[in-house]
Enzyme design. Structure first.
Site: not given
Length: 202
Positions: A44, A63, A116, A133, A136
């Protein structure tokens, strides 16, 4: 459009989703730099970074490069090539840096190797686009949304990957934060592009 063969980059982003990220990052760059939460090996990042490079702005790529829950040893998306045997931990940073070098994006993408929420504590730069992204799990997705959605400028874009309205198709946390963004009254959603949710800051 892209400076390298995107199929050679490890990752899980569909090409239609990537093309949309490129398009909206190009629009958003008029307002300010872009932010990516969760880079993995840089698939991405190539789409977003190429748009930012064309617009002569920056992409910040956050990240910790230790992998999400599903990347860990013994999990479904574990990649042995990214496992640091000495440290006994996942480490996607080296592969990410190789991707940036191959794509000639080292003058455009600013890697930030940290969780983050840690970065967000002192972040003050308004952003044209934020792409979420990262992890999750519900906790990780909520943290990324709460930390970074407020930094999207008016007229800018919030993008969320792996949005599955049907729970049988995939995990729910990205879908949940996509619906939270709409319920906030601060964002207006576009139709999904496969599993990519795009929302414009009002």
């Amino acid at each position: 459009m892209l400076p390298i063969d995107i199929d050679a980059v490890k990752g899980f982003l569909d090409k239609d989703e990537g093309a949309a990220l490129y398009e909206y990052a190009l629009k958003a760059s008029i307002l300010g730099p872009c932010m990516e939460i969760g880079s993995y090996c840089g698939k991405s990042t190539v789409y977003l970074g190429s748009a930012c490079q064309r617009a002569q702005t920056l992409l910040f790529a956050v990240d910790h490069h230790r992998g999400s829950e599903e990347h860990q040893l013994g999990e479904a998306y574990h990649d042995p090539a990214l496992y640091d045997i000495e440290a006994q931990r996942m480490d996607s940073l080296r592969e990410f840096r190789r991707t940036l070098a191959r794509a000639h994006l080292e003058d455009t993408v600013v890697p930030i190797v940290a969780p983050s929420d840690l970065v967000a504590r002192h972040w003050n730069t308004p952003l044209g686009l934020v792409f979420i992204d990262g992890g999750h799990s519900m906790e990780a997705a909520l943290t990324d949304y709460r930390c970074w959605a407020p930094h999207v400028q008016r007229g800018g874009w919030l993008a969320i990957h792996d949005v599955f309205p049907n729970p049988e198709d995939g995990g729910r946390p990205p879908y949940e934060i996509w619906t939270l963004a709409q319920a906030s009254g601060l964002f207006e959603a576009l139709p999904l592009i496969k599993t990519l949710g795009l929302l414009r800051r009002l």
